[in-house]
Design a protein around this motif. Structure first.
Motif, PDB file in Angstrom:
ATOM      1  N   ARG A 298       0.893  -1.182   0.067  1.00 59.06           N
ATOM      2  CA  ARG A 298      -0.069   0.033   0.069  1.00 59.06           C
ATOM      3  C   ARG A 298       1.012   1.379  -0.046  1.00 59.06           C
ATOM      4  NH1 ARG A 298      -1.587   2.092   5.202  1.00 59.06           N
ATOM      5  NH2 ARG A 298      -0.505   0.682   7.143  1.00 59.06           N
ATOM      6  N   TRP A 299       0.291   2.298  -0.398  1.00 53.82           N
ATOM      7  CA  TRP A 299       0.858   3.674  -0.696  1.00 53.82           C
ATOM      8  C   TRP A 299       0.141   4.531   0.229  1.00 53.82           C
ATOM      9  CZ3 TRP A 299      -0.127   0.204  -4.164  1.00 53.82           C
ATOM     10  CH2 TRP A 299       0.989  -0.664  -4.856  1.00 53.82           C
ATOM     11  N   PHE A 300       0.869   5.316   0.707  1.00 58.52           N
ATOM     12  CA  PHE A 300       0.339   6.468   1.730  1.00 58.52           C
ATOM     13  C   PHE A 300       1.185   7.863   1.821  1.00 58.52           C
ATOM     14  CE2 PHE A 300       1.739   4.189   5.118  1.00 58.52           C
ATOM     15  CZ  PHE A 300       1.955   4.769   6.236  1.00 58.52           C
ATOM     16  N   ARG A 301       0.647   8.896   2.225  1.00 59.57           N
ATOM     17  CA  ARG A 301       1.410  10.068   2.550  1.00 59.57           C
ATOM     18  C   ARG A 301       1.080  10.394   3.979  1.00 59.57           C
ATOM     19  NH1 ARG A 301       0.198  15.470  -0.553  1.00 59.57           N
ATOM     20  NH2 ARG A 301      -1.839  15.923   0.078  1.00 59.57           N
ATOM     21  N   SER A 302       1.692  11.286   4.757  1.00 60.04           N
ATOM     22  CA  SER A 302       1.541  11.671   6.053  1.00 60.04           C
ATOM     23  C   SER A 302       2.194  12.896   6.129  1.00 60.04           C
ATOM     24  CB  SER A 302       1.797  10.634   7.218  1.00 60.04           C
ATOM     25  OG  SER A 302       1.521  11.118   8.491  1.00 60.04           O
ATOM     26  N   TYR A 303       1.723  13.946   6.847  1.00 57.99           N
ATOM     27  CA  TYR A 303       2.332  15.251   6.955  1.00 57.99           C
ATOM     28  C   TYR A 303       2.818  15.487   8.432  1.00 57.99           C
ATOM     29  CZ  TYR A 303       2.898  20.461   7.066  1.00 57.99           C
ATOM     30  OH  TYR A 303       3.538  21.649   7.009  1.00 57.99           O
ATOM     31  N   TRP A 304       3.964  15.827   8.619  1.00 57.49           N
ATOM     32  CA  TRP A 304       4.382  16.091   9.892  1.00 57.49           C
ATOM     33  C   TRP A 304       4.713  17.828   9.894  1.00 57.49           C
ATOM     34  CZ3 TRP A 304       9.983  14.751  12.071  1.00 57.49           C
ATOM     35  CH2 TRP A 304       9.985  15.059  13.442  1.00 57.49           C
ATOM     36  N   ASP A 305       3.670  18.523  10.628  1.00 58.10           N
ATOM     37  CA  ASP A 305       3.866  19.799  10.830  1.00 58.10           C
ATOM     38  C   ASP A 305       4.909  20.306  11.399  1.00 58.10           C
ATOM     39  OD1 ASP A 305       2.719  19.024  13.132  1.00 58.10           O
ATOM     40  OD2 ASP A 305       0.927  20.455  13.086  1.00 58.10           O
ATOM     41  N   GLU A 306       5.381  19.782  12.431  1.00 53.73           N
ATOM     42  CA  GLU A 306       6.703  20.111  13.329  1.00 53.73           C
ATOM     43  C   GLU A 306       7.775  20.428  12.610  1.00 53.73           C
ATOM     44  OE1 GLU A 306       7.300  17.520  16.742  1.00 53.73           O
ATOM     45  OE2 GLU A 306       5.323  17.655  17.246  1.00 53.73           O
ATOM     46  N   GLU A 307       8.112  19.773  11.487  1.00 55.47           N
ATOM     47  CA  GLU A 307       8.936  19.839  10.495  1.00 55.47           C
ATOM     48  C   GLU A 307       8.758  20.166   9.122  1.00 55.47           C
ATOM     49  OE1 GLU A 307      12.378  19.173  11.548  1.00 55.47           O
ATOM     50  OE2 GLU A 307      11.788  18.769  13.421  1.00 55.47           O
ATOM     51  N   ASP A 308       7.369  20.659   8.814  1.00 57.25           N
ATOM     52  CA  ASP A 308       6.826  21.051   7.494  1.00 57.25           C
ATOM     53  C   ASP A 308       7.235  20.130   6.484  1.00 57.25           C
ATOM     54  OD1 ASP A 308       5.432  22.504   5.808  1.00 57.25           O
ATOM     55  OD2 ASP A 308       6.915  24.005   5.481  1.00 57.25           O
ATOM     56  N   THR A 309       7.197  18.520   6.678  1.00 58.70           N
ATOM     57  CA  THR A 309       7.543  17.737   5.843  1.00 58.70           C
ATOM     58  C   THR A 309       6.438  16.685   5.692  1.00 58.70           C
ATOM     59  OG1 THR A 309       9.870  17.845   6.813  1.00 58.70           O
ATOM     60  CG2 THR A 309       9.425  15.772   5.617  1.00 58.70           C
ATOM     61  N   TRP A 310       6.433  16.512   4.329  1.00 53.64           N
ATOM     62  CA  TRP A 310       5.496  15.466   3.726  1.00 53.64           C
ATOM     63  C   TRP A 310       6.277  14.163   3.717  1.00 53.64           C
ATOM     64  CZ3 TRP A 310       0.232  14.937   3.328  1.00 53.64           C
ATOM     65  CH2 TRP A 310      -0.399  16.259   3.329  1.00 53.64           C
ATOM     66  N   PHE A 311       5.693  13.048   4.180  1.00 62.27           N
ATOM     67  CA  PHE A 311       6.518  11.639   4.161  1.00 62.27           C
ATOM     68  C   PHE A 311       5.315  10.761   3.211  1.00 62.27           C
ATOM     69  CE2 PHE A 311       7.776  13.493   8.147  1.00 62.27           C
ATOM     70  CZ  PHE A 311       8.995  12.798   8.187  1.00 62.27           C
ATOM     71  N   TYR A 312       6.249  10.094   2.181  1.00 58.15           N
ATOM     72  CA  TYR A 312       5.407   9.234   1.371  1.00 58.15           C
ATOM     73  C   TYR A 312       6.125   7.817   1.618  1.00 58.15           C
ATOM     74  CZ  TYR A 312       3.741  13.487  -1.234  1.00 58.15           C
ATOM     75  OH  TYR A 312       3.209  14.564  -1.544  1.00 58.15           O
TER      76      TYR A 312
END
Length: 98
Positions: free
Chosen positions: A9-23
């Motif tokens: 499966r594929w997904f993304r998630s945002y970590w606002d503390e670092e302003d980073t999108w993880f895929y």
């Protein structure tokens, strides 16, 4: 699909503390196969790592299965979505320095 076939499966998630999108590309056992990190408003690639690859320029995948993670929201992606992000991030990170 047979019972013995792995489910990816594929997904993304945002970590606002670092302003980073993880895929993530994740196998059925919860381990990350491939991972991309895009930082800041410009979505600058900082990681495009694979468990099959040892290119340190591209970073490393998560060290724990996603089933152990807390506090992340998964936004599903298609394989095509992930592949486009993956290809662009790899090009950026492996390009010869000018």
């Amino acid at each position: 699909m047979g019972q013995d076939e792995p489910v990816t499966r594929w997904f993304r998630s945002y970590w606002d503390e670092e302003d980073t999108w993880f895929y993530f590309e994740v196998s059925d056992d919860g381990w990350v196969n491939r991972q991309v990190e895009l930082e800041g408003p410009a979505l600058r690639p900082i990681v495009a790592a694979s468990t099959e690859d040892d290119d340190a320029r591209c970073g490393f995948t998560a060290e724990a299965p996603v089933t152990d993670w807390e506090g992340h929201v998964e936004e599903p992606l298609t394989l095509q979505n992930f592949e486009e992000i993956w290809a662009e991030a790899r090009r950026h990170l492996t390009a010869p320095e000018a």
